[in-house]
Motif scaffolding. Structure first.
Motif, PDB file in Angstrom:
ATOM      1  N   PRO A  66     -46.817  31.175  23.096  1.00 52.91           N
ATOM      2  CA  PRO A  66     -47.435  32.497  23.021  1.00 52.91           C
ATOM      3  C   PRO A  66     -46.454  33.670  22.984  1.00 52.91           C
ATOM      4  CG  PRO A  66     -48.634  31.120  24.535  1.00 52.91           C
ATOM      5  CD  PRO A  66     -47.396  30.362  24.174  1.00 52.91           C
ATOM      6  N   LYS A  67     -45.314  33.561  23.648  1.00 53.32           N
ATOM      7  CA  LYS A  67     -44.422  34.724  23.686  1.00 53.32           C
ATOM      8  C   LYS A  67     -43.753  34.978  22.342  1.00 53.32           C
ATOM      9  CE  LYS A  67     -40.168  32.554  25.464  1.00 53.32           C
ATOM     10  NZ  LYS A  67     -39.136  32.653  26.523  1.00 53.32           N
ATOM     11  N   THR A  68     -43.852  34.028  21.393  1.00 57.76           N
ATOM     12  CA  THR A  68     -43.302  34.259  20.057  1.00 57.76           C
ATOM     13  C   THR A  68     -44.400  34.471  19.022  1.00 57.76           C
ATOM     14  OG1 THR A  68     -43.234  31.896  19.480  1.00 57.76           O
ATOM     15  CG2 THR A  68     -41.333  32.793  20.651  1.00 57.76           C
ATOM     16  N   VAL A  69     -45.616  34.791  19.465  1.00 60.41           N
ATOM     17  CA  VAL A  69     -46.757  34.843  18.558  1.00 60.41           C
ATOM     18  C   VAL A  69     -46.641  35.962  17.531  1.00 60.41           C
ATOM     19  CG1 VAL A  69     -48.192  36.374  19.971  1.00 60.41           C
ATOM     20  CG2 VAL A  69     -49.284  34.658  18.483  1.00 60.41           C
ATOM     21  N   VAL A  70     -45.817  36.973  17.774  1.00 58.07           N
ATOM     22  CA  VAL A  70     -45.716  38.069  16.804  1.00 58.07           C
ATOM     23  C   VAL A  70     -45.034  37.624  15.518  1.00 58.07           C
ATOM     24  CG1 VAL A  70     -45.702  39.825  18.610  1.00 58.07           C
ATOM     25  CG2 VAL A  70     -43.525  38.953  17.727  1.00 58.07           C
ATOM     26  N   ASN A  71     -44.342  36.497  15.528  1.00 61.30           N
ATOM     27  CA  ASN A  71     -43.591  36.053  14.361  1.00 61.30           C
ATOM     28  C   ASN A  71     -44.229  34.842  13.693  1.00 61.30           C
ATOM     29  OD1 ASN A  71     -41.456  37.970  14.366  1.00 61.30           O
ATOM     30  ND2 ASN A  71     -40.504  36.895  16.084  1.00 61.30           N
ATOM     31  N   GLN A  72     -43.773  34.566  12.486  1.00 61.38           N
ATOM     32  CA  GLN A  72     -44.205  33.371  11.780  1.00 61.38           C
ATOM     33  C   GLN A  72     -43.629  32.139  12.468  1.00 61.38           C
ATOM     34  OE1 GLN A  72     -42.295  32.763   7.984  1.00 61.38           O
ATOM     35  NE2 GLN A  72     -44.018  31.609   7.143  1.00 61.38           N
ATOM     36  N   SER A  73     -44.484  31.174  12.799  1.00 60.70           N
ATOM     37  CA  SER A  73     -44.002  29.934  13.397  1.00 60.70           C
ATOM     38  C   SER A  73     -45.070  28.867  13.266  1.00 60.70           C
ATOM     39  CB  SER A  73     -43.637  30.122  14.880  1.00 60.70           C
ATOM     40  OG  SER A  73     -44.793  30.294  15.669  1.00 60.70           O
ATOM     41  N   ALA A  74     -44.619  27.633  13.067  1.00 57.76           N
ATOM     42  CA  ALA A  74     -45.561  26.525  12.956  1.00 57.76           C
ATOM     43  C   ALA A  74     -46.306  26.297  14.265  1.00 57.76           C
ATOM     44  CB  ALA A  74     -44.814  25.254  12.539  1.00 57.76           C
ATOM     45  N   GLN A  75     -45.643  26.578  15.407  1.00 56.77           N
ATOM     46  CA  GLN A  75     -46.272  26.333  16.708  1.00 56.77           C
ATOM     47  C   GLN A  75     -47.514  27.193  16.918  1.00 56.77           C
ATOM     48  OE1 GLN A  75     -43.006  27.086  16.212  1.00 56.77           O
ATOM     49  NE2 GLN A  75     -41.697  26.202  17.800  1.00 56.77           N
ATOM     50  N   ASN A  76     -47.521  28.398  16.346  1.00 52.95           N
ATOM     51  CA  ASN A  76     -48.631  29.331  16.583  1.00 52.95           C
ATOM     52  C   ASN A  76     -49.522  29.534  15.365  1.00 52.95           C
ATOM     53  OD1 ASN A  76     -47.686  29.865  19.247  1.00 52.95           O
ATOM     54  ND2 ASN A  76     -46.169  31.268  18.421  1.00 52.95           N
ATOM     55  N   ALA A  77     -49.243  28.814  14.284  1.00 56.36           N
ATOM     56  CA  ALA A  77     -49.963  29.055  13.036  1.00 56.36           C
ATOM     57  C   ALA A  77     -51.445  28.705  13.124  1.00 56.36           C
ATOM     58  CB  ALA A  77     -49.315  28.262  11.894  1.00 56.36           C
ATOM     59  N   THR A  78     -51.826  27.831  14.048  1.00 61.78           N
ATOM     60  CA  THR A  78     -53.230  27.419  14.143  1.00 61.78           C
ATOM     61  C   THR A  78     -54.099  28.444  14.860  1.00 61.78           C
ATOM     62  OG1 THR A  78     -52.694  26.191  16.147  1.00 61.78           O
ATOM     63  CG2 THR A  78     -52.724  24.953  14.080  1.00 61.78           C
ATOM     64  N   TRP A  79     -53.488  29.342  15.642  1.00 59.21           N
ATOM     65  CA  TRP A  79     -54.330  30.197  16.481  1.00 59.21           C
ATOM     66  C   TRP A  79     -54.039  31.695  16.390  1.00 59.21           C
ATOM     67  CZ3 TRP A  79     -52.562  33.262  20.591  1.00 59.21           C
ATOM     68  CH2 TRP A  79     -51.239  33.083  20.964  1.00 59.21           C
ATOM     69  N   ARG A  80     -52.859  32.126  15.929  1.00 59.58           N
ATOM     70  CA  ARG A  80     -52.513  33.551  16.007  1.00 59.58           C
ATOM     71  C   ARG A  80     -53.479  34.425  15.228  1.00 59.58           C
ATOM     72  NH1 ARG A  80     -49.046  36.139  12.141  1.00 59.58           N
ATOM     73  NH2 ARG A  80     -47.963  37.279  13.772  1.00 59.58           N
ATOM     74  N   ARG A  81     -53.925  33.946  14.027  1.00 56.99           N
ATOM     75  CA  ARG A  81     -54.833  34.774  13.235  1.00 56.99           C
ATOM     76  C   ARG A  81     -56.300  34.503  13.544  1.00 56.99           C
ATOM     77  NH1 ARG A  81     -53.015  37.726   9.068  1.00 56.99           N
ATOM     78  NH2 ARG A  81     -55.042  38.669   9.452  1.00 56.99           N
ATOM     79  N   GLN A  82     -56.577  33.605  14.489  1.00 60.03           N
ATOM     80  CA  GLN A  82     -57.933  33.506  15.026  1.00 60.03           C
ATOM     81  C   GLN A  82     -58.151  34.589  16.090  1.00 60.03           C
ATOM     82  OE1 GLN A  82     -58.657  31.455  12.866  1.00 60.03           O
ATOM     83  NE2 GLN A  82     -56.744  30.311  12.846  1.00 60.03           N
TER      84      GLN A  82
END
Length: 517
Positions: free
Chosen positions: A59-75
């Motif tokens: 979560p602390k890197t959610v502002v950037n593009q990353s595979a770890q957060n790609a499933t939920w950041r734009r939800q």
């Protein structure tokens, strides 16, 4: 009503560590595109969509593009605009209209009415001003912070209008605005520290179990009427590829992201599944060298390493022909792509052996660290380096170790990972992609000439000038060999029983229009 914090308070928050997240308080493609991509029949409203991904979220890197957060950041979060994946045209999201003036130095955005945060507070121009200033100054840094720092003015003209002013025109503002999510000023500090996640997106961040799962619940007051259709989304972290594919085949999972070519063999001939190779080509597998580490200080050693690497074998065996060998950071769809330069480090083992002996590095022991998703490619690289006369030791890092190394820039020797920012404006990569940034890159490479070449590329006025500038900076990167790409691949998702899902130019999954059957 309270006001957004002053800039001095934003700066004071600084870098913080990730804590366990408890319960949170909480763009779409054309209909034709969606129909082609999703073979399954449209589902009904309600239900839960289950996603499987191979790593934990960060979560602390959610502002950037990353595979770890790609499933939920734009939800959970929205951006001001989104980019059409084919044309890269800016399209409305939280901003519905915009105009530029003063020779391209000023952009004025009109905001969407009726948008609320998951806390119920209205979204206004003050939130945009806060989001820009916060992501300009936050740590870990936002990928486009370098661009935001060039802003001379961020003004909330009124509750529904924002003005962004630069001293000089920039040509990639909308790239930044499409990646930059809007942050709630009442909870942004808690997002950075990992205590609370609040956005304006179609789903609420409901419950996170570290290393296991993330549940997102439908936001009933979402600004897009009738959306989302799903009641919830469950993201499951399943680290072993075989277990991830087993869950998909057994019907426990509807959508699996980041599916590798070897796993695809299990499902691509089964009509029950839809295989979707992303059309963004935004993933580059690279090998970088810490230029302060032993023999890697000598660029002849770094160049020899790249002549030793068998890019074609990696493309054929690991990616089953679904990746292209490429020594440059630019994908084939990039304006900076040059096939001659992409082939610069075609494998030449005798040359690699000779260069290492000339540099006195024959037999040198070196550490080769790797991210888990590219560990099979790293095994081939390790073998290649032994063929050239080096003695590499391969270490595969877990997500926590990898993040620590990246933040501190303390790789012991060589590092294999993946980068993005190679498919839009070329200057995005030179200032945003951590392996290649002109300052504070992952491999401690620092050069005034590199910065000058990047600035020339950024300011080049016409197509001919830009082409020459891109080639010049690419030739410099290849010569210094502090970081060189190996292959360029595209991410692949596999679905079963999912209708209406999509993804952005940054590879973020979009589920606002999705249903399951």
């Amino acid at each position: 009503m309270s006001k957004p914090p002053a800039r001095r308070d934003i700066l004071r928050w600084g870098a913080t560590s990730l804590a366990l997240l408890g319960a949170g308080v909480a763009g779409c493609a054309s209909a034709v595109e969606r129909e082609v991509r999703n073979k399954s029949a449209a589902g009904t409203r309600g239900g839960r969509l289950v996603i499987a991904q191979g790593t934990d979220i960060v979560p602390k890197t959610v502002v950037n593009q990353s595979a770890q957060n790609a499933t939920w950041r734009r939800q959970v979060f929205n951006s001001l605009v989104r980019l059409d994946r084919q044309t890269h045209e800016a399209l409305p999201e939280l901003a519905t209209a915009w105009e530029t003036s003063e020779g391209g130095r000023v952009t004025t955005l009109t905001l969407r009415e009726g948008v609320t945060w998951h806390s119920g507070r209205p979204f206004t121009a003050d939130d945009v001003r806060f989001s820009v200033e916060f992501q300009r100054d936050m740590q870990p840094p936002f990928a486009f912070a370098w661009l935001l720092k060039q802003l001379s003015e961020v003004t909330a003209v009124n509750s529904g209008t924002v003005r962004l002013a630069f001293d000089e025109p920039v040509n990639n503002l909308f790239d930044a605005l499409s990646l930059m999510i809007m942050l709630d000023w009442e909870s942004a500090r808690e997002l950075v520290t990992g205590a609370k996640v609040i956005g304006t997106g179609p789903f609420i961040f409901a419950e996170y179990r570290q290393g296991t799962s993330l549940r997102l619940d439908r936001y009933a007051k979402y600004w897009e009427s009738g959306r989302p259709a799903l009641d919830s989304v469950l993201v499951r972290m399943i680290t072993k590829p075989e277990a991830r594919m087993s869950a998909l085949r057994s019907g426990q999972v509807h959508l699996a992201t980041g599916v590798g070519p070897m796993e695809l063999k299990q499902v691509e001939s089964d009509q029950k599944f839809t295989v979707t190779p992303y059309d963004t080509y935004s993933s580059g597998v690279y090998l970088g060298c810490n230029v302060n580490a032993g023999p890697l200080k000598d660029k002849r050693v770094r160049q020899a390493i790249h002549y030793a690497l068998d890019r074609r074998r990696i493309a054929a065996e690991i990616y089953r022909g679904k990746a292209q060998p490429n020594a440059t950071p630019w994908s084939a769809t990039s304006p900076a792509h040059n096939q001659t330069l992409a082939d610069h480090y075609a494998r030449d083992l005798p040359r690699a052996v000779s260069m290492l002996k000339e540099a006195g590095a024959d037999g040198a022991e070196l550490i080769l660290e790797s991210a888990q998703p590219v560990s099979k490619s790293a095994e081939i690289a390790e073998f290649n380096l032994r063929e050239a006369g080096l003695q590499p030791r391969l270490r595969v890092l877990n997500a926590t170790q990898q993040q620590e190394r990246i933040e501190s820039r303390t790789f012991e020797g060589m590092w294999m990972g993946q980068h993005g920012y190679n498919n839009l404006s070329p200057t995005n990569l030179l200032y945003s992609a951590m392996p290649y940034r002109t300052t504070q890159n992952l491999f401690n490479f620092d050069s005034e000439q590199y910065e000058k070449l990047a600035q020339t590329a950024l300011r080049a006025p016409g197509e001919t000038e830009r082409r020459a500038a891109y080639d010049a900076v690419t030739e410099f990167i290849l010569d210094e060999a502090f970081c060189c790409d190996l292959v360029h691949a595209t991410s692949t998702a596999v679905t079963s029983g999912v209708s209406g899902w999509d993804y952005t130019v940054w590879d973020d999954v979009l589920l606002g229009n999705s249903t399951v059957v």
